[in-house]
Design a protein around this motif. Structure first.
Motif, mmCIF file in Angstrom:
data_model
loop_
_atom_site.group_PDB
_atom_site.id
_atom_site.type_symbol
_atom_site.label_atom_id
_atom_site.label_comp_id
_atom_site.label_asym_id
_atom_site.label_seq_id
_atom_site.Cartn_x
_atom_site.Cartn_y
_atom_site.Cartn_z
ATOM 1 N N SER A 129 0.834 -1.191 0.000
ATOM 2 C CA SER A 129 0.000 0.000 0.000
ATOM 3 C C SER A 129 0.868 1.240 0.000
ATOM 4 O O SER A 129 1.886 1.308 0.674
ATOM 5 C CB SER A 129 -0.888 0.007 1.240
ATOM 6 O OG SER A 129 -1.437 1.289 1.427
ATOM 7 N N LEU A 148 0.137 3.874 1.410
ATOM 8 C CA LEU A 148 -0.010 4.550 2.688
ATOM 9 C C LEU A 148 0.928 3.998 3.749
ATOM 10 O O LEU A 148 1.381 4.705 4.635
ATOM 11 C CB LEU A 148 -1.457 4.402 3.187
ATOM 12 C CG LEU A 148 -2.538 5.025 2.316
ATOM 13 C CD1 LEU A 148 -3.884 4.796 2.963
ATOM 14 C CD2 LEU A 148 -2.294 6.501 2.111
ATOM 15 N N SER A 160 -3.999 -5.481 5.304
ATOM 16 C CA SER A 160 -4.487 -4.318 4.556
ATOM 17 C C SER A 160 -3.366 -3.489 3.960
ATOM 18 O O SER A 160 -3.600 -2.615 3.130
ATOM 19 C CB SER A 160 -5.343 -3.432 5.466
ATOM 20 O OG SER A 160 -4.570 -2.867 6.512
ATOM 21 N N ARG A 161 -2.127 -3.756 4.371
ATOM 22 C CA ARG A 161 -0.984 -3.033 3.826
ATOM 23 C C ARG A 161 -0.464 -3.649 2.530
ATOM 24 O O ARG A 161 0.349 -3.056 1.841
ATOM 25 C CB ARG A 161 0.146 -2.993 4.868
ATOM 26 C CG ARG A 161 -0.250 -2.283 6.150
ATOM 27 C CD ARG A 161 0.727 -2.546 7.267
ATOM 28 N NE ARG A 161 2.087 -2.190 6.864
ATOM 29 C CZ ARG A 161 3.152 -2.903 7.172
ATOM 30 N NH1 ARG A 161 3.006 -4.030 7.842
ATOM 31 N NH2 ARG A 161 4.338 -2.510 6.786
ATOM 32 N N THR A 193 -9.070 -6.567 5.387
ATOM 33 C CA THR A 193 -8.694 -5.151 5.378
ATOM 34 C C THR A 193 -9.454 -4.313 6.401
ATOM 35 O O THR A 193 -9.143 -3.130 6.567
ATOM 36 C CB THR A 193 -8.941 -4.519 3.987
ATOM 37 O OG1 THR A 193 -10.357 -4.389 3.762
ATOM 38 C CG2 THR A 193 -8.314 -5.355 2.886
ATOM 39 N N LYS A 225 -11.068 -0.971 5.072
ATOM 40 C CA LYS A 225 -10.251 0.244 5.115
ATOM 41 C C LYS A 225 -10.264 0.993 3.781
ATOM 42 O O LYS A 225 -9.940 2.176 3.720
ATOM 43 C CB LYS A 225 -8.817 -0.153 5.477
ATOM 44 C CG LYS A 225 -7.844 0.991 5.636
ATOM 45 C CD LYS A 225 -6.484 0.468 6.063
ATOM 46 C CE LYS A 225 -5.479 1.601 6.228
ATOM 47 N NZ LYS A 225 -4.155 1.109 6.681
ATOM 48 N N TYR A 226 -10.630 0.299 2.698
ATOM 49 C CA TYR A 226 -10.565 0.889 1.367
ATOM 50 C C TYR A 226 -11.918 0.841 0.667
ATOM 51 O O TYR A 226 -12.816 0.084 1.039
ATOM 52 C CB TYR A 226 -9.533 0.147 0.508
ATOM 53 C CG TYR A 226 -8.159 0.066 1.122
ATOM 54 C CD1 TYR A 226 -7.372 1.202 1.266
ATOM 55 C CD2 TYR A 226 -7.654 -1.154 1.582
ATOM 56 C CE1 TYR A 226 -6.117 1.129 1.840
ATOM 57 C CE2 TYR A 226 -6.394 -1.228 2.159
ATOM 58 C CZ TYR A 226 -5.622 -0.084 2.286
ATOM 59 O OH TYR A 226 -4.384 -0.148 2.865
ATOM 60 N N TYR A 238 -9.297 3.609 -3.098
ATOM 61 C CA TYR A 238 -9.216 4.800 -2.249
ATOM 62 C C TYR A 238 -9.128 4.401 -0.785
ATOM 63 O O TYR A 238 -9.704 3.393 -0.370
ATOM 64 C CB TYR A 238 -10.454 5.680 -2.417
ATOM 65 C CG TYR A 238 -10.702 6.217 -3.808
ATOM 66 C CD1 TYR A 238 -10.055 7.370 -4.258
ATOM 67 C CD2 TYR A 238 -11.597 5.592 -4.664
ATOM 68 C CE1 TYR A 238 -10.296 7.885 -5.522
ATOM 69 C CE2 TYR A 238 -11.841 6.094 -5.938
ATOM 70 C CZ TYR A 238 -11.182 7.234 -6.365
ATOM 71 O OH TYR A 238 -11.429 7.728 -7.625
ATOM 72 N N ASP A 239 -8.447 5.221 0.010
ATOM 73 C CA ASP A 239 -8.468 5.071 1.452
ATOM 74 C C ASP A 239 -9.751 5.704 1.990
ATOM 75 O O ASP A 239 -10.062 6.854 1.669
ATOM 76 C CB ASP A 239 -7.242 5.758 2.071
ATOM 77 C CG ASP A 239 -7.166 5.558 3.571
ATOM 78 O OD1 ASP A 239 -7.804 6.356 4.289
ATOM 79 O OD2 ASP A 239 -6.494 4.624 4.025
ATOM 80 N N VAL A 256 -4.837 5.052 -3.241
ATOM 81 C CA VAL A 256 -3.688 4.266 -2.796
ATOM 82 C C VAL A 256 -3.196 3.334 -3.886
ATOM 83 O O VAL A 256 -2.088 2.800 -3.797
ATOM 84 C CB VAL A 256 -4.006 3.466 -1.521
ATOM 85 C CG1 VAL A 256 -4.308 4.408 -0.375
ATOM 86 C CG2 VAL A 256 -5.167 2.510 -1.734
#
Length: 486
Positions: free
Chosen positions: A18, A20, A105-106, A404, A407-408, A421-422, A429
């Protein structure tokens, strides 16, 4: 390919993470390693949503307890989390669901893509089953394919519908994966036994495709078509949105239509149950409105529990967060909006003002002068921009809760890409690029970092982290490209 601002190598293994949360898993000195910046605005917070959705998202996708002694830094590296688990610094002796999501989620499904299938027909609908073992793809015309994901993506069932009007507009797989329903521009919804031994399911030739009649006894209009259909969580009901401005609920156990609501003043393009109770229904229409319907307390026939305003153009798709409170919508105003139904109103008296342009999303680009317009009574919690919603009813979704923590938000796009998107920051992202025609639908595996996109170019491709050993799919430059029509 995964679109980046530069060919920056993240690490020796080439794993895509990710934008982020990228940090070193090899060295735990507390310093994050980030990809190069982008003029597209990756990593740049675009907005601030209200504190509650931020807190809910963080509870699902961030480690709630202390994992290691000393100063806590976020995001916590997997190496540090594993060391903390082995040392039992949290007192749990294991990862919680939030810990799991914090790690998974990363690692976004951005490597590839790898070709699943390639056809000469436009792909309209695609969706993983609830457990991820099956994948359904619906193509323009009368063809639907169900793939065995765990069995090497072999075709488990090839469904060929007959006597359709225009095309298959939507499909839905029952929660127990025994049945699939499909719709077209007709009030008859067909249901197929997915669990039967027949691979080639030719309607009423090799298998019976039972027709469910959605015409209510009091209906006096012309024949209508169905744009959207969904199973309830318990598999006992279907909810559908139609071209006669209505919502329909069909009782599968009683084998009859149980409810018709004249819900909007234009086509109902999308409809879904809000949560597992089945009491709340969300709908979105070409009248630009999202509406909430509570089946427990109809004050009057065809009167919603509330209305949500904010889109300037018609709504193409809705996806519920599953909590009976939040949902997202894709709009022809080129935005995704996040809604909290506690902010809904009882009327739509807000004046939008005069529109100074004429526009038809089926064949025109969105007017430049409209891109910065804002609804004077916008009730949405957040707005996400970057993708394009043109030519067809493009779909958007929350990312899976299991891997996740939702989260997205991800969506197809007319510009042939998939955008991720976040939820909290609104930042893009990831942008996935392979297709050469609009991506109408895409689906994220419920448990693993795998995403499948389907396009009007006929390609069904999967994106993964870290990817498999096969070579990525290459675009066939010699393929004949078709013109875009709705």
């Amino acid at each position: 390919m995964f679109v980046t601002a530069s060919e920056f190598a993240i690490d020796e293994m080439g794993y895509a993470m990710s934008r982020l949360d990228i940090e070193s898993d090899l060295f735990d000195g507390g310093n994050a390693i980030n990809e190069a910046g982008s003029s597209n605005g990756f990593n740049r917070p675009l907005h601030k949503v209200d504190d509650e959705i931020v807190q809910l998202t963080n509870l699902r996708s961030g480690p709630p307890g202390r994992l290691m002694p000393g100063k806590q830094q976020l995001p916590v590296s997997p190496v540090r989390m594993l060391a903390g688990r082995e040392g039992n610094y949290s007192g749990r002796g294991r990862f919680s669901s939030a810990d799991r999501c914090h790690v998974l989620s990363r690692y976004l499904p951005v490597n590839g893509p790898w070709l699943v299938d390639q056809t000469t027909s436009r792909a309209y609908v695609s969706q993983f089953s609830a457990d991820g073992s099956l994948f359904v793809a619906g193509f323009q015309g009368s063809n639907i394919r169900i793939y065995d994901v765990d069995g090497g993506w072999k075709v488990k069932k090839n469904i060929v519908a007959k006597s359709l009007r225009w095309t298959v507009t939507d499909t839905s797989l029952s929660p127990d994966q025994r049945y699939l329903v499909y719709t077209s521009m007709s009030p008859i919804v067909h249901i197929v036994n997915v669990g039967s031994a027949t691979t080639e399911s030719l309607a009423n030739v090799t298998e019976i495709h039972e027709g469910l009649d959605f015409i209510s006894p009091d209906y006096r209009g012309y024949s209508f078509g169905i744009f959207s259909v969904k199973f309830s969580t318990d598999g006992r009901e279907l909810v559908a949105g139609s071209s006669d401005d209505s919502i329909y609920v069909y009782d599968l156990e009683a084998n009859k239509l149980s409810l018709r609501i004249v819900a909007h003043t234009a086509d109902v393009n999308t409809v879904t149950f809000a949560d597992e109770s089945g009491n709340l229904i969300y709908s979105g229409s070409d009248d630009n409105l999202c509406k909430v319907w509570d089946r427990r307390c109809f004050v009057a026939k065809d009167k919603p529990a509330g209305v949500l305003m904010g889109h300037l153009e018609g709504i193409t798709f809705l996806d519920s967060r599953g909590d009976g409170r939040y949902f997202i919508s894709n709009g022809k105003d080129q935005t995704i909006k996040l809604w909290d139904i506690r902010k809904m109103s009882s009327n739509t008296s807000c004046n939008l003002g005069f529109r100074s342009y004429e526009w038809d999303y089926r064949w025109m680009d969105y007017p430049p002068q409209a891109r910065d317009l804002k609804h004077p009574c916008d009730q949405s919690v957040a707005t996400y921009k970057g993708h394009s919603v043109l030519r067809t009813l493009i779909r958007c979704y929350f990312s899976p809760e299991y891997s996740t923590g939702q989260k997205y938000i991800y969506t197809g796009s007319h510009d042939s890409r998939v955008y991720i998107y976040d939820v909290v920051t609104g930042a893009q992202v990831a942008v996935l690029k392979h297709h050469t025609s609009p991506v109408r639908d895409c689906s994220w595996h419920p448990n693993y970092p795998m995403l499948v996109s389907s396009s009007w170019d006929g390609d069904i491709v999967k994106w993964e982290f870290p990817g498999d050993e096969e070579g990525p799919a290459s675009t066939n430059k010699n393929r004949v490209r078709r013109q875009y029509y709705h």
